[in-house]
Structures are given as C-alpha cells and as structure tokens.
Design a protein around this motif. Structure first.
Motif, PDB file in Angstrom:
ATOM      1  N   SER A 197     129.807 -19.748  25.841  1.00 61.21           N
ATOM      2  CA  SER A 197     128.623 -18.904  25.668  1.00 61.21           C
ATOM      3  C   SER A 197     127.493 -19.686  25.015  1.00 61.21           C
ATOM      4  O   SER A 197     127.715 -20.444  24.067  1.00 61.21           O
ATOM      5  CB  SER A 197     128.964 -17.689  24.802  1.00 61.21           C
ATOM      6  N   GLY A 198     126.296 -19.484  25.514  1.00 60.93           N
ATOM      7  CA  GLY A 198     125.131 -20.127  24.937  1.00 60.93           C
ATOM      8  C   GLY A 198     124.858 -21.516  25.453  1.00 60.93           C
ATOM      9  O   GLY A 198     123.836 -22.111  25.097  1.00 60.93           O
ATOM     10  N   PRO A 239     142.535 -37.035  25.618  1.00 56.43           N
ATOM     11  CA  PRO A 239     142.018 -38.204  26.350  1.00 56.43           C
ATOM     12  C   PRO A 239     140.512 -38.196  26.551  1.00 56.43           C
ATOM     13  O   PRO A 239     139.963 -39.165  27.080  1.00 56.43           O
ATOM     14  CB  PRO A 239     142.730 -38.112  27.710  1.00 56.43           C
ATOM     15  N   TYR A 240     139.837 -37.148  26.164  1.00 57.59           N
ATOM     16  CA  TYR A 240     138.408 -37.025  26.420  1.00 57.59           C
ATOM     17  C   TYR A 240     137.702 -36.326  25.267  1.00 57.59           C
ATOM     18  O   TYR A 240     138.329 -35.710  24.403  1.00 57.59           O
ATOM     19  CB  TYR A 240     138.166 -36.205  27.701  1.00 57.59           C
ATOM     20  N   MET A 241     136.376 -36.462  25.270  1.00 62.44           N
ATOM     21  CA  MET A 241     135.534 -35.707  24.348  1.00 62.44           C
ATOM     22  C   MET A 241     134.811 -34.642  25.159  1.00 62.44           C
ATOM     23  O   MET A 241     134.197 -34.942  26.186  1.00 62.44           O
ATOM     24  CB  MET A 241     134.536 -36.630  23.638  1.00 62.44           C
ATOM     25  N   LEU A 242     134.885 -33.407  24.719  1.00 63.61           N
ATOM     26  CA  LEU A 242     134.236 -32.301  25.413  1.00 63.61           C
ATOM     27  C   LEU A 242     132.813 -32.152  24.887  1.00 63.61           C
ATOM     28  O   LEU A 242     132.593 -32.134  23.675  1.00 63.61           O
ATOM     29  CB  LEU A 242     135.021 -31.013  25.184  1.00 63.61           C
ATOM     30  N   THR A 243     131.851 -32.067  25.790  1.00 64.04           N
ATOM     31  CA  THR A 243     130.463 -31.973  25.361  1.00 64.04           C
ATOM     32  C   THR A 243     129.714 -30.915  26.164  1.00 64.04           C
ATOM     33  O   THR A 243     130.119 -30.553  27.269  1.00 64.04           O
ATOM     34  CB  THR A 243     129.744 -33.342  25.510  1.00 64.04           C
ATOM     35  N   GLY A 244     128.644 -30.412  25.601  1.00 63.50           N
ATOM     36  CA  GLY A 244     127.813 -29.407  26.260  1.00 63.50           C
ATOM     37  C   GLY A 244     126.446 -29.362  25.603  1.00 63.50           C
ATOM     38  O   GLY A 244     126.209 -30.020  24.583  1.00 63.50           O
ATOM     39  N   ILE A 245     125.545 -28.585  26.188  1.00 58.85           N
ATOM     40  CA  ILE A 245     124.170 -28.485  25.682  1.00 58.85           C
ATOM     41  C   ILE A 245     123.880 -27.021  25.395  1.00 58.85           C
ATOM     42  O   ILE A 245     123.926 -26.178  26.294  1.00 58.85           O
ATOM     43  CB  ILE A 245     123.164 -29.035  26.705  1.00 58.85           C
ATOM     44  N   MET A 246     123.597 -26.706  24.142  1.00 58.34           N
ATOM     45  CA  MET A 246     123.304 -25.321  23.771  1.00 58.34           C
ATOM     46  C   MET A 246     121.892 -24.943  24.215  1.00 58.34           C
ATOM     47  O   MET A 246     120.963 -25.749  24.142  1.00 58.34           O
ATOM     48  CB  MET A 246     123.417 -25.138  22.259  1.00 58.34           C
ATOM     49  N   ALA A 247     121.752 -23.718  24.682  1.00 56.94           N
ATOM     50  CA  ALA A 247     120.451 -23.208  25.090  1.00 56.94           C
ATOM     51  C   ALA A 247     119.552 -23.058  23.862  1.00 56.94           C
ATOM     52  O   ALA A 247     120.008 -22.645  22.787  1.00 56.94           O
ATOM     53  CB  ALA A 247     120.600 -21.874  25.797  1.00 56.94           C
ATOM     54  N   THR A 248     118.304 -23.391  24.024  1.00 50.27           N
ATOM     55  CA  THR A 248     117.354 -23.268  22.921  1.00 50.27           C
ATOM     56  C   THR A 248     117.222 -21.804  22.495  1.00 50.27           C
ATOM     57  O   THR A 248     117.037 -20.922  23.320  1.00 50.27           O
ATOM     58  CB  THR A 248     115.969 -23.806  23.345  1.00 50.27           C
ATOM     59  N   GLY A 249     117.336 -21.567  21.211  1.00 46.29           N
ATOM     60  CA  GLY A 249     117.165 -20.219  20.688  1.00 46.29           C
ATOM     61  C   GLY A 249     118.384 -19.325  20.804  1.00 46.29           C
ATOM     62  O   GLY A 249     118.293 -18.127  20.505  1.00 46.29           O
ATOM     63  N   PHE A 250     119.532 -19.857  21.212  1.00 47.40           N
ATOM     64  CA  PHE A 250     120.724 -19.016  21.345  1.00 47.40           C
ATOM     65  C   PHE A 250     121.149 -18.469  19.989  1.00 47.40           C
ATOM     66  O   PHE A 250     121.260 -19.202  19.013  1.00 47.40           O
ATOM     67  CB  PHE A 250     121.864 -19.810  21.967  1.00 47.40           C
ATOM     68  N   ASP A 251     121.371 -17.159  19.935  1.00 44.54           N
ATOM     69  CA  ASP A 251     121.757 -16.478  18.695  1.00 44.54           C
ATOM     70  C   ASP A 251     123.255 -16.185  18.746  1.00 44.54           C
ATOM     71  O   ASP A 251     123.686 -15.236  19.396  1.00 44.54           O
ATOM     72  CB  ASP A 251     120.956 -15.189  18.527  1.00 44.54           C
ATOM     73  N   ALA A 252     124.045 -17.006  18.066  1.00 42.69           N
ATOM     74  CA  ALA A 252     125.495 -16.830  18.090  1.00 42.69           C
ATOM     75  C   ALA A 252     125.926 -15.512  17.463  1.00 42.69           C
ATOM     76  O   ALA A 252     126.973 -14.955  17.817  1.00 42.69           O
ATOM     77  CB  ALA A 252     126.165 -17.996  17.370  1.00 42.69           C
ATOM     78  N   ASN A 253     125.117 -14.980  16.548  1.00 47.51           N
ATOM     79  CA  ASN A 253     125.474 -13.716  15.896  1.00 47.51           C
ATOM     80  C   ASN A 253     125.304 -12.516  16.824  1.00 47.51           C
ATOM     81  O   ASN A 253     125.858 -11.450  16.570  1.00 47.51           O
ATOM     82  CB  ASN A 253     124.625 -13.519  14.641  1.00 47.51           C
ATOM     83  N   ASN A 254     124.530 -12.676  17.886  1.00 46.08           N
ATOM     84  CA  ASN A 254     124.324 -11.604  18.856  1.00 46.08           C
ATOM     85  C   ASN A 254     124.758 -12.062  20.246  1.00 46.08           C
ATOM     86  O   ASN A 254     124.100 -11.773  21.242  1.00 46.08           O
ATOM     87  CB  ASN A 254     122.849 -11.179  18.877  1.00 46.08           C
ATOM     88  N   ASN A 255     125.878 -12.730  20.298  1.00 42.87           N
ATOM     89  CA  ASN A 255     126.406 -13.260  21.547  1.00 42.87           C
ATOM     90  C   ASN A 255     126.904 -12.121  22.442  1.00 42.87           C
ATOM     91  O   ASN A 255     127.818 -11.378  22.060  1.00 42.87           O
ATOM     92  CB  ASN A 255     127.553 -14.232  21.240  1.00 42.87           C
ATOM     93  N   PRO A 256     126.327 -11.944  23.635  1.00 43.83           N
ATOM     94  CA  PRO A 256     126.762 -10.850  24.517  1.00 43.83           C
ATOM     95  C   PRO A 256     128.130 -11.085  25.152  1.00 43.83           C
ATOM     96  O   PRO A 256     128.744 -10.163  25.667  1.00 43.83           O
ATOM     97  CB  PRO A 256     125.661 -10.804  25.587  1.00 43.83           C
ATOM     98  N   THR A 257     128.607 -12.342  25.137  1.00 42.62           N
ATOM     99  CA  THR A 257     129.912 -12.659  25.734  1.00 42.62           C
ATOM    100  C   THR A 257     130.735 -13.470  24.734  1.00 42.62           C
ATOM    101  O   THR A 257     130.997 -14.656  24.953  1.00 42.62           O
ATOM    102  CB  THR A 257     129.733 -13.443  27.042  1.00 42.62           C
TER     103      THR A 257
END
Length: 219
Positions: free
Chosen positions: A116-117, A92-110
């Motif tokens: 995350s991010g 029933p909805y679209m999920l949305t969010g804002i990624m942090a500038t410079g977030f490195d998904a390959n080195n995600n601490p969580t």
C-alpha cells in the motif's frame, strides 16, 4: 532440458515460434506464478530469440511492479549473514519500492496490502542500479568479489566525531557509526527476470534468466 537450451535452425526459427505462440493462445490461462524450482512448459509462454545462435528464452509478465527484488548475485537460494546482527540471515535479495508522495499511512484504505502506498516501478533496473551505486547491495562486503580489480571506488568517508551533546542511556557519548553509503560504487550489468510473479533484477548478462531456469521479464 530447459526451454532456453533448445536451438532451432535459422530457417525454421520463425515457424516454430509462431506455432508455439498459436498453441499458447488456444485457451484462456491463469496468470503464471513462477516458483523455485521451476519447470518451464510451452503453454502460456511468449518466446523470443535473444542471440544470433537462435537461443530461445521464456518471457513472463508481471502486473504488479510496486516492489522489486534486487538480487545480490545470480543465485536464487543463497542467504547472507546480516552485518552487526549475529544470528540474523538476509534473503538472496533486497526488496525495494517507491512510496507515493503524500501517502498517509495512518489513513491507509488497504491496510492488508503490504505494498500500500507504493507506486508502480517503471524502470526496475534503474531502481536497483541506484542501490548498487550507493553501496547498499554490498552489506558487510558480501558482493565485494563482484567488483573488478581495476574499478576505482569513491574515497572513504571521514570518521564521524561526537557532537558533544548526544549520549546513550548510560550517559556515554553517542558517536554515529561510520558509513560508506554514497554514490560512485560499482554497478554490475543487471537483467530483469521473473521469480514468484515478482520482478527480479539479477546481476548478469541477458542470458542469466535462462541460465537460472526462470523467465525474463516481458516488457
């Protein structure tokens, strides 16, 4: 009867509100998780009068606002067929969010955190309004009936053409699909509610949360 349906005389409204809040503060309570169907109780709710008639609505906080649910319409259950994807159903909805500038998904601490991010969204209505403005909330025309007849839509985009280079695996010309995604589309009145401990931005007036039996977002 929902809590939002309860009305009090004007001369007792303040006294009733104070008594309920005092009762809610008597003992520590776990953070509420609102689910469907929801039963509203006095304990753990902040209360606020929203109209001259003294209608009360429940308020609930949301601590994690990294993802926001932008609902297609004031319906918490209805699903929709995904455009160009037979057999696939959209929620029933679209999920949305804002990624942090410079977030490195390959080195995600969580890595176990699906959010995350992402940064905390400070203005959920503005975030969902942007999706409506760009026509992302009308996939396959599912919300076209919400658009007023006198609304002036942006001009249709020009048909895409083949660039003479790109081809598919069979060597056929790869022509991009025509898209009407862009600014200038209809944005309905939006209201911030809470569904399953998430911010839910729903088309409708301020009373829409109470009408759906869910709390409004506590600011």
């Amino acid at each position: 009867m929902n809590l939002s349906d309860v009305r009090y005389p004007a001369d007792t409204k303040t006294a009733v509100r104070n008594l309920l809040i005092q009762e809610a503060r008597r003992a520590p309570k776990p953070a509420p998780r609102w689910r469907k169907p929801v039963m509203l109780t006095f304990a753990g709710l902040a209360l606020a009068g929203t109209t001259a008639a003294g209608v009360y609505v429940a308020l609930a906080p949301v601590d994690d606002k990294r993802e926001v649910r932008c609902y297609f319409r004031a319906d918490l259950e209805r699903t929709y067929p995904a455009p160009n994807a037979p057999g696939i159903t959209m929620p029933p909805y679209m999920l949305t969010g804002i990624m942090a500038t410079g977030f490195d998904a390959n080195n995600n601490p969580t890595p176990d955190d699906p959010s995350s991010g992402m940064v905390q969204i400070t203005d959920p209505i503005a975030t969902c309004s942007d999706l409506w403005d760009r026509n992302l909330m009308n996939p396959g025309g599912i919300t076209a009936d919400l658009i007023p007849a006198d609304f002036t839509a942006p001009p249709a985009p020009a048909a895409p053409t083949w660039n003479g280079l790109d081809r598919d695996a069979q060597g056929n010309p790869l022509i991009p699909e025509q898209s009407d995604i862009g600014p200038g589309h209809y944005v309905p009145h939006l209201t911030e509610c809470v569904v399953e401990n998430s911010v839910a931005v729903i088309p409708g007036p301020a009373q829409v949360c109470a009408q759906l039996g869910i709390p409004a977002l506590e600011k």
